[in-house]
Design a protein around this motif. Structure first.
Motif, PDB file in Angstrom:
ATOM      1  N   UNK A 148       5.211  16.496  -9.086  1.00 45.87           N
ATOM      2  CA  UNK A 148       6.658  16.515  -9.284  1.00 45.87           C
ATOM      3  C   UNK A 148       7.359  15.790  -8.137  1.00 45.87           C
ATOM      4  N   UNK A 149       6.586  15.072  -7.337  1.00 45.30           N
ATOM      5  CA  UNK A 149       7.112  14.324  -6.190  1.00 45.30           C
ATOM      6  C   UNK A 149       8.103  13.279  -6.690  1.00 45.30           C
ATOM      7  N   UNK A 150       9.302  13.300  -6.141  1.00 41.68           N
ATOM      8  CA  UNK A 150      10.280  12.268  -6.489  1.00 41.68           C
ATOM      9  C   UNK A 150      10.996  11.830  -5.223  1.00 41.68           C
ATOM     10  N   UNK A 151      11.318  10.576  -5.157  1.00 41.38           N
ATOM     11  CA  UNK A 151      12.028  10.093  -3.975  1.00 41.38           C
ATOM     12  C   UNK A 151      13.506   9.843  -4.275  1.00 41.38           C
ATOM     13  N   UNK A 152      13.821   9.530  -5.518  1.00 40.91           N
ATOM     14  CA  UNK A 152      15.203   9.273  -5.873  1.00 40.91           C
ATOM     15  C   UNK A 152      15.737   7.964  -5.338  1.00 40.91           C
ATOM     16  N   UNK A 153      14.847   7.092  -4.887  1.00 39.67           N
ATOM     17  CA  UNK A 153      15.276   5.818  -4.305  1.00 39.67           C
ATOM     18  C   UNK A 153      15.659   4.829  -5.409  1.00 39.67           C
ATOM     19  N   UNK A 154      16.902   4.380  -5.434  1.00 40.98           N
ATOM     20  CA  UNK A 154      17.252   3.344  -6.397  1.00 40.98           C
ATOM     21  C   UNK A 154      16.703   2.001  -5.914  1.00 40.98           C
ATOM     22  N   UNK A 184       0.830  -1.206   0.000  1.00 39.43           N
ATOM     23  CA  UNK A 184       0.000   0.000   0.000  1.00 39.43           C
ATOM     24  C   UNK A 184       0.865   1.257   0.000  1.00 39.43           C
ATOM     25  N   UNK A 185       1.938   1.247   0.776  1.00 36.51           N
ATOM     26  CA  UNK A 185       2.839   2.402   0.819  1.00 36.51           C
ATOM     27  C   UNK A 185       3.454   2.641  -0.557  1.00 36.51           C
ATOM     28  N   UNK A 186       3.920   1.564  -1.194  1.00 37.05           N
ATOM     29  CA  UNK A 186       4.533   1.692  -2.512  1.00 37.05           C
ATOM     30  C   UNK A 186       3.523   2.173  -3.555  1.00 37.05           C
ATOM     31  N   UNK A 187       2.296   1.668  -3.493  1.00 32.32           N
ATOM     32  CA  UNK A 187       1.274   2.117  -4.434  1.00 32.32           C
ATOM     33  C   UNK A 187       0.971   3.599  -4.271  1.00 32.32           C
ATOM     34  N   UNK A 188       0.900   4.073  -3.038  1.00 31.82           N
ATOM     35  CA  UNK A 188       0.657   5.492  -2.804  1.00 31.82           C
ATOM     36  C   UNK A 188       1.830   6.330  -3.291  1.00 31.82           C
ATOM     37  N   UNK A 189       3.042   5.873  -3.094  1.00 30.10           N
ATOM     38  CA  UNK A 189       4.212   6.591  -3.609  1.00 30.10           C
ATOM     39  C   UNK A 189       4.162   6.668  -5.133  1.00 30.10           C
ATOM     40  N   UNK A 190       3.788   5.570  -5.779  1.00 28.92           N
ATOM     41  CA  UNK A 190       3.684   5.559  -7.239  1.00 28.92           C
ATOM     42  C   UNK A 190       2.608   6.535  -7.704  1.00 28.92           C
ATOM     43  N   UNK A 191       1.471   6.572  -7.005  1.00 31.30           N
ATOM     44  CA  UNK A 191       0.405   7.506  -7.357  1.00 31.30           C
ATOM     45  C   UNK A 191       0.901   8.942  -7.226  1.00 31.30           C
ATOM     46  N   UNK A 192       1.586   9.251  -6.124  1.00 28.77           N
ATOM     47  CA  UNK A 192       2.113  10.599  -5.923  1.00 28.77           C
ATOM     48  C   UNK A 192       3.115  10.981  -7.011  1.00 28.77           C
ATOM     49  N   UNK A 193       3.967  10.041  -7.376  1.00 31.34           N
ATOM     50  CA  UNK A 193       4.954  10.302  -8.431  1.00 31.34           C
ATOM     51  C   UNK A 193       4.248  10.611  -9.750  1.00 31.34           C
ATOM     52  N   UNK A 194       3.141   9.925  -9.988  1.00 34.46           N
ATOM     53  CA  UNK A 194       2.424  10.057 -11.255  1.00 34.46           C
ATOM     54  C   UNK A 194       1.676  11.380 -11.360  1.00 34.46           C
ATOM     55  N   UNK A 195       1.214  11.938 -10.256  1.00 33.83           N
ATOM     56  CA  UNK A 195       0.354  13.126 -10.307  1.00 33.83           C
ATOM     57  C   UNK A 195       1.057  14.414  -9.900  1.00 33.83           C
TER      58      UNK A 195
END
Length: 62
Positions: free
Chosen positions: A24-30, A11-22
């Motif tokens: 300029x949110x970026x985490x830069x996590x390799x 769920x955390x990863x899905x929310x991060x992906x949604x934020x990235x998609x909508x």
């Protein structure tokens, strides 16, 4: 991890992906080795029910 913990991480990863998609949110996590093996499994279409974490077992054999 137990099932509930896996679901929370997903769920955390899905929310991060949604934020990235909508935004300029970026985490830069390799992707680490474990993440990359999961990505590779998804892309290859080989998601299967597991009784133990085969991703770790594959890392140990690699």
């Amino acid at each position: 991890m137990n099932v509930d913990q896996h679901i929370k991480v997903a769920q955390w990863h899905l929310e991060q992906a949604r934020l990235h998609n909508v935004s300029a949110h970026t985490c830069g996590c390799p992707a680490n080795k474990h993440d990359q093996r999961a990505i590779d499994a998804v892309e290859a279409g080989i998601i299967e029910e597991e009784k133990a974490c085969s991703l770790d077992a594959k890392e140990a054999r690699a």
